[in-house]
Design an enzyme around this catalytic site. Sequence first.
Site, PDB file in Angstrom:
ATOM      1  N   SER A   1      15.500  65.447 -10.617  1.00 22.65           N
ATOM      2  CA  SER A   1      15.118  65.034 -11.969  1.00 22.65           C
ATOM      3  C   SER A   1      13.979  64.031 -11.918  1.00 22.65           C
ATOM      4  CB  SER A   1      16.352  64.390 -12.622  1.00 22.65           C
ATOM      5  OG  SER A   1      15.975  63.705 -13.790  1.00 22.65           O
TER       6      SER A   1
ATOM      7  N   TYR B   1      24.162  58.505 -12.323  1.00 26.75           N
ATOM      8  CA  TYR B   1      23.698  59.896 -12.301  1.00 26.75           C
ATOM      9  C   TYR B   1      22.350  59.978 -11.571  1.00 26.75           C
ATOM     10  CZ  TYR B   1      21.115  63.999 -13.811  1.00 26.75           C
ATOM     11  OH  TYR B   1      20.325  65.122 -13.807  1.00 26.75           O
TER      12      TYR B   1
ATOM     13  N   LYS C   1      20.985  61.788  -7.741  1.00 25.25           N
ATOM     14  CA  LYS C   1      19.835  62.681  -7.493  1.00 25.25           C
ATOM     15  C   LYS C   1      18.952  62.088  -6.406  1.00 25.25           C
ATOM     16  CE  LYS C   1      20.879  65.833 -10.420  1.00 25.25           C
ATOM     17  NZ  LYS C   1      21.385  67.099  -9.913  1.00 25.25           N
TER      18      LYS C   1
HETATM   19  P1  NAD Z   1      25.249  72.118 -16.888  1.00 28.09           P
HETATM   20  O1  NAD Z   1      26.328  71.110 -16.963  1.00 28.09           O
HETATM   21  O2  NAD Z   1      25.078  73.037 -18.036  1.00 28.09           O
HETATM   22  O3  NAD Z   1      25.439  73.011 -15.570  1.00 28.09           O
HETATM   23  C1  NAD Z   1      26.025  72.504 -14.396  1.00 28.09           C
HETATM   24  C2  NAD Z   1      27.104  73.484 -13.974  1.00 28.09           C
HETATM   25  O4  NAD Z   1      27.725  73.016 -12.780  1.00 28.09           O
HETATM   26  C3  NAD Z   1      28.212  73.645 -15.015  1.00 28.09           C
HETATM   27  O5  NAD Z   1      28.401  75.019 -15.281  1.00 28.09           O
HETATM   28  C4  NAD Z   1      29.436  73.016 -14.374  1.00 28.09           C
HETATM   29  O6  NAD Z   1      30.630  73.667 -14.760  1.00 28.09           O
HETATM   30  C5  NAD Z   1      29.126  73.200 -12.901  1.00 28.09           C
HETATM   31  N1  NAD Z   1      29.765  72.232 -11.990  1.00 28.09           N
HETATM   32  C6  NAD Z   1      29.806  70.881 -12.101  1.00 28.09           C
HETATM   33  N2  NAD Z   1      30.466  70.357 -11.063  1.00 28.09           N
HETATM   34  C7  NAD Z   1      30.840  71.400 -10.266  1.00 28.09           C
HETATM   35  C8  NAD Z   1      31.563  71.509  -9.049  1.00 28.09           C
HETATM   36  N3  NAD Z   1      32.062  70.428  -8.421  1.00 28.09           N
HETATM   37  N4  NAD Z   1      31.756  72.726  -8.529  1.00 28.09           N
HETATM   38  C9  NAD Z   1      31.290  73.834  -9.143  1.00 28.09           C
HETATM   39  N5  NAD Z   1      30.626  73.800 -10.296  1.00 28.09           N
HETATM   40  C10 NAD Z   1      30.391  72.595 -10.855  1.00 28.09           C
HETATM   41  O7  NAD Z   1      23.894  71.352 -16.570  1.00 28.09           O
HETATM   42  P2  NAD Z   1      22.392  71.876 -16.565  1.00 28.09           P
HETATM   43  O8  NAD Z   1      21.681  71.213 -17.676  1.00 28.09           O
HETATM   44  O9  NAD Z   1      22.354  73.345 -16.433  1.00 28.09           O
HETATM   45  O10 NAD Z   1      21.889  71.190 -15.219  1.00 28.09           O
HETATM   46  C11 NAD Z   1      21.888  71.871 -13.985  1.00 28.09           C
HETATM   47  C12 NAD Z   1      21.443  70.919 -12.886  1.00 28.09           C
HETATM   48  O11 NAD Z   1      20.144  70.418 -13.215  1.00 28.09           O
HETATM   49  C13 NAD Z   1      22.340  69.692 -12.734  1.00 28.09           C
HETATM   50  O12 NAD Z   1      22.428  69.376 -11.364  1.00 28.09           O
HETATM   51  C14 NAD Z   1      21.577  68.616 -13.480  1.00 28.09           C
HETATM   52  O13 NAD Z   1      21.868  67.334 -12.990  1.00 28.09           O
HETATM   53  C15 NAD Z   1      20.140  68.997 -13.176  1.00 28.09           C
HETATM   54  N6  NAD Z   1      19.206  68.481 -14.186  1.00 28.09           N
HETATM   55  C16 NAD Z   1      19.395  68.777 -15.512  1.00 28.09           C
HETATM   56  C17 NAD Z   1      18.526  68.262 -16.466  1.00 28.09           C
HETATM   57  C18 NAD Z   1      18.748  68.565 -17.925  1.00 28.09           C
HETATM   58  O14 NAD Z   1      18.130  67.923 -18.763  1.00 28.09           O
HETATM   59  N7  NAD Z   1      19.572  69.524 -18.304  1.00 28.09           N
HETATM   60  C19 NAD Z   1      17.448  67.462 -16.078  1.00 28.09           C
HETATM   61  C20 NAD Z   1      17.256  67.198 -14.719  1.00 28.09           C
HETATM   62  C21 NAD Z   1      18.147  67.717 -13.775  1.00 28.09           C
HETATM   63  C1  UD1 Z   2      17.608  61.697 -20.308  1.00 26.96           C
HETATM   64  C2  UD1 Z   2      18.133  60.943 -19.116  1.00 26.96           C
HETATM   65  C3  UD1 Z   2      17.589  61.543 -17.837  1.00 26.96           C
HETATM   66  C4  UD1 Z   2      17.870  63.037 -17.793  1.00 26.96           C
HETATM   67  C5  UD1 Z   2      17.289  63.672 -19.057  1.00 26.96           C
HETATM   68  C6  UD1 Z   2      17.514  65.136 -19.135  1.00 26.96           C
HETATM   69  C7  UD1 Z   2      18.466  58.640 -19.965  1.00 26.96           C
HETATM   70  C8  UD1 Z   2      18.019  57.222 -19.866  1.00 26.96           C
HETATM   71  N1  UD1 Z   2      17.775  59.528 -19.206  1.00 26.96           N
HETATM   72  O1  UD1 Z   2      16.217  61.551 -20.337  1.00 26.96           O
HETATM   73  O2  UD1 Z   2      18.161  60.925 -16.708  1.00 26.96           O
HETATM   74  O3  UD1 Z   2      17.313  63.621 -16.628  1.00 26.96           O
HETATM   75  O4  UD1 Z   2      17.894  63.060 -20.193  1.00 26.96           O
HETATM   76  O5  UD1 Z   2      18.856  65.417 -19.329  1.00 26.96           O
HETATM   77  O6  UD1 Z   2      19.403  58.971 -20.659  1.00 26.96           O
HETATM   78  N2  UD1 Z   2      16.121  59.961 -28.497  1.00 26.96           N
HETATM   79  C9  UD1 Z   2      16.281  59.543 -29.789  1.00 26.96           C
HETATM   80  N3  UD1 Z   2      17.451  59.848 -30.437  1.00 26.96           N
HETATM   81  C10 UD1 Z   2      18.451  60.561 -29.855  1.00 26.96           C
HETATM   82  C11 UD1 Z   2      18.281  60.997 -28.521  1.00 26.96           C
HETATM   83  C12 UD1 Z   2      17.097  60.673 -27.861  1.00 26.96           C
HETATM   84  O7  UD1 Z   2      15.396  58.892 -30.354  1.00 26.96           O
HETATM   85  O8  UD1 Z   2      19.495  60.789 -30.497  1.00 26.96           O
HETATM   86  C13 UD1 Z   2      14.847  59.668 -27.802  1.00 26.96           C
HETATM   87  C14 UD1 Z   2      14.993  58.852 -26.532  1.00 26.96           C
HETATM   88  O9  UD1 Z   2      14.977  57.481 -26.815  1.00 26.96           O
HETATM   89  C15 UD1 Z   2      13.781  59.346 -25.720  1.00 26.96           C
HETATM   90  C16 UD1 Z   2      13.613  60.798 -26.158  1.00 26.96           C
HETATM   91  O10 UD1 Z   2      14.291  60.909 -27.413  1.00 26.96           O
HETATM   92  O11 UD1 Z   2      12.618  58.639 -26.101  1.00 26.96           O
HETATM   93  C17 UD1 Z   2      14.218  61.800 -25.192  1.00 26.96           C
HETATM   94  O12 UD1 Z   2      15.570  61.426 -24.925  1.00 26.96           O
HETATM   95  P1  UD1 Z   2      16.561  62.357 -24.081  1.00 26.96           P
HETATM   96  O13 UD1 Z   2      16.535  63.731 -24.624  1.00 26.96           O
HETATM   97  O14 UD1 Z   2      17.888  61.664 -24.017  1.00 26.96           O
HETATM   98  O15 UD1 Z   2      15.895  62.429 -22.648  1.00 26.96           O
HETATM   99  P2  UD1 Z   2      15.457  61.240 -21.642  1.00 26.96           P
HETATM  100  O16 UD1 Z   2      15.890  59.923 -22.128  1.00 26.96           O
HETATM  101  O17 UD1 Z   2      14.024  61.428 -21.317  1.00 26.96           O
END
Ligand code: NAD
Ligand code: UD1
Length: 336
Positions: A124, A149, A153
């Site tokens: 991330s 979290y 990572k």
């Molecule tokens: P998500 O929660 O939808 O998907 C994660 C999946 O992993 C889920 O289906 C959950 O059931 C499964 N899981 C969790 N723990 C497990 C375990 N111990 N064994 C087997 N399965 C398990 O999340 P996502 O948004 O699809 O994210 C996927 C990956 O990307 C995650 O590692 C997350 O940290 C990373 N990531 C997501 C974002 C985002 O904004 N969505 C941003 C940066 C990184």
């Molecule tokens: C967050 C996580 C980051 C993660 C990412 C994707 C934090 C500090 N960081 O990032 O670790 O990888 O999500 O899942 O939580 N906002 C509002 N109102 C809301 C929600 C968000 O104003 O109800 C604003 C936030 O202040 C920010 C922007 O929208 O400026 C994006 O927020 P968000 O979607 O939560 O993502 P990040 O904070 O960038």
Amino acid sequence: MKILVTGGAGFIGSHTLVELNAAGHETVVIDNLSNSNRKSLERVAELTGKEIPFYEVDIRDREGLNRVMEAHHFDACIHFAGFKAVGESVEKPWEYYENNISGTLTLLDVMRQHGCKNIIFSSSSTVYGNPAIIPISEECPKGHCTNPYGQTKSMLEEIMMDMQKADKEWNIVLLRYFNPIGAHPSGRIGEYPNGIPNNLMPYVTQVAVGKRTELGVFGNDYPTHDGTGVRDYIHVVDLARGHVAALKAIERKCGIAIYNLGTGQGYSVLDVVTTFEKVNGIKIPYSIKPRRAGDIATCYSDPSKAEKELGWKAQYGLEEMCRDSWNWQKNNPEGY
Ligand code: NAD
Ligand code: UD1
């Protein structure tokens, strides 16, 4: 290639399965369904026309992983499984370190015992902390993560780099995602967070569908063009295709490779609100709230390394992200 997809039932995993299959790869999923629903995999099967073999296995379950790896020979693993809620990680640090770190260590060990030393890992942009340079290139030093979290990572990146240093047979791609939003244009798969959404776009779509009355905008006094926080939103289908492209790095035996997956464009909270309103013709009531603890003003990527080395570039803009997020939400108001 034959690919093990951990966490494949989740938001990014399900979209990646669609793109991997479209590109001709074979996929097998393991997921413990702790944050997902097996219906997502039924929808993936509907979209790809293929049944995706699924094992309800936890990545911390060594025996379960062994069974899957004995039944299949994998060329690579794309590792999504893990917990991802920032706020929850502050409340439950042990659970986050245990699931994300122990789980990944077990997975890596079972993989190497079965001779599969190719992995793509979901990292991330949070590892950059408050970024030292904007736009953020992969050269930007990692920063201080303000929550467990983010720490998981960052630590997992270090662990994998050390393993690769000691054993050159490993090929490890660390993908640092910026802010994934949107959904598959079919509206059949998407994101449905549990409880009150923490992230911006799911909150906006829940206001649009009438589940929440108004959006709180966290701060309008940041040094940005309109005072609200600026982020690099990326369509989840583009992000999914980034994983298909990352397999090229594995094929050319990259050792360690790190790529940002973002668009390189920064949009503020109010840019997102006004674009959503314009594209979907729905008003999003909002009010300005205090800044959220741990937030930074501006975060967007320099994505040129992925373009140069993988031939990958995001295709979708903010309008498509807003359109597809809404299309998913309105067709699935209660999720799967
Ligand atoms: P998500 O929660 O939808 O998907 C994660 C999946 O992993 C889920 O289906 C959950 O059931 C499964 N899981 C969790 N723990 C497990 C375990 N111990 N064994 C087997 N399965 C398990 O999340 P996502 O948004 O699809 O994210 C996927 C990956 O990307 C995650 O590692 C997350 O940290 C990373 N990531 C997501 C974002 C985002 O904004 N969505 C941003 C940066 C990184
Ligand atoms: C967050 C996580 C980051 C993660 C990412 C994707 C934090 C500090 N960081 O990032 O670790 O990888 O999500 O899942 O939580 N906002 C509002 N109102 C809301 C929600 C968000 O104003 O109800 C604003 C936030 O202040 C920010 C922007 O929208 O400026 C994006 O927020 P968000 O979607 O939560 O993502 P990040 O904070 O960038």
